[in-house]
Design an enzyme around this catalytic site. Structure first.
Site, PDB file in Angstrom:
ATOM      1  N   GLY A   3      -8.206   3.836  10.034  1.00  0.00           N
ATOM      2  CA  GLY A   3      -8.916   2.706   9.699  1.00  0.00           C
ATOM      3  C   GLY A   3      -8.696   2.353   8.114  1.00  0.00           C
ATOM      4  O   GLY A   3      -9.356   1.269   7.719  1.00  0.00           O
ATOM      5  N   THR A   4      -8.241   3.048   7.442  1.00  0.00           N
ATOM      6  CA  THR A   4      -8.027   2.855   6.125  1.00  0.00           C
ATOM      7  C   THR A   4      -7.424   1.218   5.702  1.00  0.00           C
ATOM      8  O   THR A   4      -7.966   0.588   4.695  1.00  0.00           O
ATOM      9  CB  THR A   4      -7.148   3.805   5.398  1.00  0.00           C
ATOM     10  OG1 THR A   4      -5.891   3.910   5.927  1.00  0.00           O
ATOM     11  CG2 THR A   4      -7.863   5.277   5.076  1.00  0.00           C
ATOM     12  N   GLY A   5      -6.311   0.909   6.372  1.00  0.00           N
ATOM     13  CA  GLY A   5      -5.936  -0.372   6.154  1.00  0.00           C
ATOM     14  C   GLY A   5      -6.525  -1.629   6.546  1.00  0.00           C
ATOM     15  O   GLY A   5      -6.925  -2.493   5.805  1.00  0.00           O
ATOM     16  N   CYS A   6      -7.462  -1.349   7.675  1.00  0.00           N
ATOM     17  CA  CYS A   6      -8.356  -2.399   8.176  1.00  0.00           C
ATOM     18  C   CYS A   6      -9.389  -2.814   7.042  1.00  0.00           C
ATOM     19  O   CYS A   6      -9.784  -3.819   6.763  1.00  0.00           O
ATOM     20  CB  CYS A   6      -8.940  -2.060   9.594  1.00  0.00           C
ATOM     21  SG  CYS A   6      -7.641  -1.782  10.750  1.00  0.00           S
ATOM     22  N   THR A  27      -8.286   9.328   7.882  1.00  0.00           N
ATOM     23  CA  THR A  27      -7.750   8.231   7.233  1.00  0.00           C
ATOM     24  C   THR A  27      -7.731   7.005   8.293  1.00  0.00           C
ATOM     25  O   THR A  27      -6.926   5.922   8.159  1.00  0.00           O
ATOM     26  CB  THR A  27      -6.528   8.358   6.584  1.00  0.00           C
ATOM     27  OG1 THR A  27      -5.606   8.744   7.450  1.00  0.00           O
ATOM     28  CG2 THR A  27      -6.811   9.208   5.294  1.00  0.00           C
ATOM     29  N   LYS A  61       0.954  -1.357   0.158  1.00  0.00           N
ATOM     30  CA  LYS A  61       0.040   0.158  -0.109  1.00  0.00           C
ATOM     31  C   LYS A  61       1.019   1.350   0.029  1.00  0.00           C
ATOM     32  O   LYS A  61       1.638   1.418   1.117  1.00  0.00           O
ATOM     33  CB  LYS A  61      -0.979  -0.120   1.157  1.00  0.00           C
ATOM     34  CG  LYS A  61      -1.800  -1.279   1.218  1.00  0.00           C
ATOM     35  CD  LYS A  61      -2.840  -1.134   2.638  1.00  0.00           C
ATOM     36  CE  LYS A  61      -1.781  -1.521   3.761  1.00  0.00           C
ATOM     37  NZ  LYS A  61      -2.528  -1.846   4.813  1.00  0.00           N
TER      38      LYS A  61
HETATM   39  N1  LIG Z   1      -5.573  10.289   1.282  1.00  0.00           N
HETATM   40  C1  LIG Z   1      -5.761   9.266   0.567  1.00  0.00           C
HETATM   41  N2  LIG Z   1      -6.510   9.070  -0.627  1.00  0.00           N
HETATM   42  C2  LIG Z   1      -6.946   8.153  -1.145  1.00  0.00           C
HETATM   43  N3  LIG Z   1      -6.423   6.836  -1.167  1.00  0.00           N
HETATM   44  C3  LIG Z   1      -5.417   6.750   0.361  1.00  0.00           C
HETATM   45  C4  LIG Z   1      -5.251   7.839   1.002  1.00  0.00           C
HETATM   46  N4  LIG Z   1      -4.452   7.451   1.908  1.00  0.00           N
HETATM   47  C5  LIG Z   1      -4.425   5.973   1.863  1.00  0.00           C
HETATM   48  N5  LIG Z   1      -5.275   5.600   1.144  1.00  0.00           N
HETATM   49  C6  LIG Z   1      -5.148   4.287   0.324  1.00  0.00           C
HETATM   50  O1  LIG Z   1      -5.969   3.503   1.451  1.00  0.00           O
HETATM   51  C7  LIG Z   1      -5.470   2.276   1.461  1.00  0.00           C
HETATM   52  C8  LIG Z   1      -4.897   1.902   2.734  1.00  0.00           C
HETATM   53  O2  LIG Z   1      -3.599   2.437   2.632  1.00  0.00           O
HETATM   54  P1  LIG Z   1      -2.747   3.099   4.044  1.00  0.00           P
HETATM   55  O3  LIG Z   1      -3.381   4.284   4.505  1.00  0.00           O
HETATM   56  O4  LIG Z   1      -1.282   3.238   3.420  1.00  0.00           O
HETATM   57  O5  LIG Z   1      -2.860   1.872   5.019  1.00  0.00           O
HETATM   58  P2  LIG Z   1      -2.494   1.698   6.481  1.00  0.00           P
HETATM   59  O6  LIG Z   1      -3.978   2.149   7.124  1.00  0.00           O
HETATM   60  O7  LIG Z   1      -2.212   0.279   6.894  1.00  0.00           O
HETATM   61  O8  LIG Z   1      -1.318   2.722   6.987  1.00  0.00           O
HETATM   62  C9  LIG Z   1      -4.694   1.910   0.447  1.00  0.00           C
HETATM   63  O9  LIG Z   1      -5.214   1.646  -0.894  1.00  0.00           O
HETATM   64  C10 LIG Z   1      -3.990   3.577   0.185  1.00  0.00           C
HETATM   65  O10 LIG Z   1      -3.562   3.816  -1.385  1.00  0.00           O
HETATM   66  C1  LIG Z   2      -7.286  -2.216  17.092  1.00  0.00           C
HETATM   67  C2  LIG Z   2      -6.582  -1.359  16.077  1.00  0.00           C
HETATM   68  N1  LIG Z   2      -6.350  -2.107  14.870  1.00  0.00           N
HETATM   69  C3  LIG Z   2      -5.592  -1.767  13.838  1.00  0.00           C
HETATM   70  C4  LIG Z   2      -5.179  -0.400  13.713  1.00  0.00           C
HETATM   71  C5  LIG Z   2      -4.510   0.272  12.471  1.00  0.00           C
HETATM   72  O1  LIG Z   2      -5.468   1.242  11.825  1.00  0.00           O
HETATM   73  P1  LIG Z   2      -5.301   1.769  10.317  1.00  0.00           P
HETATM   74  O2  LIG Z   2      -5.905   0.892   9.500  1.00  0.00           O
HETATM   75  O3  LIG Z   2      -5.664   3.198  10.437  1.00  0.00           O
HETATM   76  O4  LIG Z   2      -3.796   1.489  10.016  1.00  0.00           O
HETATM   77  C6  LIG Z   2      -5.695   0.424  14.675  1.00  0.00           C
HETATM   78  N2  LIG Z   2      -5.380   1.640  14.730  1.00  0.00           N
HETATM   79  N3  LIG Z   2      -6.508  -0.083  15.922  1.00  0.00           N
END
Ligand SMILES: Nc1ncnc2c1ncn2[C@@H]1O[C@H](COP(=O)(O)OP(=O)(O)O)[C@@H](O)[C@H]1O
Ligand SMILES: Cc1ncc(COP(=O)(O)O)c(N)n1
Length: 266
Positions: free
Chosen positions: A206-209, A204, A173
């Site tokens: 929770g985006t990864g979850c 943002t 990602k």
């Molecule tokens: N500001 C944003 N605008 C559009 N897509 C985003 C943005 N930030 C993250 N993403 C997308 O959201 C998803 C989760 O990515 P990311 O935020 O890097 O994960 P994590 O929550 O694990 O750090 C990916 O598909 C990423 O490209």
């Molecule tokens: C309990 C728990 N699990 C996972 C995440 C990661 O969150 P994110 O999707 O923003 O990286 C979090 N903040 N809390």
């Protein structure tokens, strides 16, 4: 019958990430969501104020209750906290013959650790090998492989380093890079670049979850990995665009964006 999807993850009291994000995503995407809680966090838009792991027996018992009676079509993992829990969950998933999406959660958006440093080796050698799809962010790639991604061109090298640990597919990602939100999905032979406009939105949490749960939901419905990841990317992009202020810090994405607009989220 709607498909059943199981998340094995931590609870976020603020409702934006973890188990809460996973179950909301599953509802929005039309599958039945179930949970194995591995840890409880006291968390809000400002950070993680506390975290408590559940005993291994409690994690095993939850998993067995779901599998022995209800059954699952896909599994997703998130925060696993400790080496002991990582190894337990890897063993349970290894014995379950359904697609597994492994989000190797390391650190929250605020920089709070959600995984003990002593668990990294278990993630590499036990958990990644049972993944159908692994979904590390750039910090997790660096922690697990030592590869530092500075630009889009580095994503290929990062993906190869993760694939060396044995997942069938990896989505690296690129959400934390500048410019478009670009992710690379590959199994080492096929490459799929997933590109979406970056939404200038600080909400943002929770985006990864959300992305990982959406992939698991689509796999449970029978989509191929490339189709499931493409549909999941579309869902998370819409959810980020609709992210909203909550508390004084980083707010959550809107998991219900497609439902409240009266559209079907694939
Ligand atoms: N500001 C944003 N605008 C559009 N897509 C985003 C943005 N930030 C993250 N993403 C997308 O959201 C998803 C989760 O990515 P990311 O935020 O890097 O994960 P994590 O929550 O694990 O750090 C990916 O598909 C990423 O490209
Ligand atoms: C309990 C728990 N699990 C996972 C995440 C990661 O969150 P994110 O999707 O923003 O990286 C979090 N903040 N809390």
């Amino acid at each position: 019958m709607i498909p059943n999807v199981l998340t094995v993850a931590g609870s976020d009291s603020g409702g934006g990430a973890g188990i809460q994000a996973d179950l909301k995503t599953m509802l929005a995407l039309g599958v039945h969501g179930m949970s194995v809680i591995t840890a409880v966090t006291a968390q809000n838009s400002l950070g993680v104020q506390g975290a408590w792991e559940l005993p291994v027996e409690a994690v095993r018992a939850q998993y067995r209750s779901v599998l022995d009676d209800i059954g699952v079509q896909a599994v997703k993992t998130g925060m696993l906290a400790s080496a002991e829990l990582v190894e337990t969950v890897a063993e349970l998933i290894g014995g379950t013959d359904v697609p597994a999406v492994i989000d190797p959660v390391g650190v929250s958006k605020h920089g709070d650790s959600l995984l003990a440093a002593s668990a990294l080796d278990s993630v590499r050698t036990k958990l990644l090998p049972v993944a159908t799809v692994a979904t590390p962010n750039l910090d997790e790639v660096a922690q697990l492989t030592g590869v530092h991604v500075e630009a889009e061109d580095d994503l290929r090298r990062a993906a190869a380093a993760v694939l060396a640990y044995g997942p069938r597919w990896v989505v690296v990602k690129g959400g934390h890079l500048a410019g478009d939100a670009v992710d690379l999905l590959t199994d080492g032979s096929e490459e799929h670049w997933l590109r979406a406009p970056r939404h200038d939105n600080r909400h943002t949490h929770g985006t990864g979850c959300t992305l990982a749960s959406a992939i698991a939901s689509h796999l449970a419905k029978g989509l191929s990995v490339p189709d499931a990841v493409a549909a999941a990317k579309e869902y998370v992009t819409g959810a980020i665009a609709a992210g909203f202020t909550l508390g004084g810090g980083i707010g959550p994405v809107d998991h219900g964006w497609a439902l409240t607009r009266g559209t079907t989220a694939l």
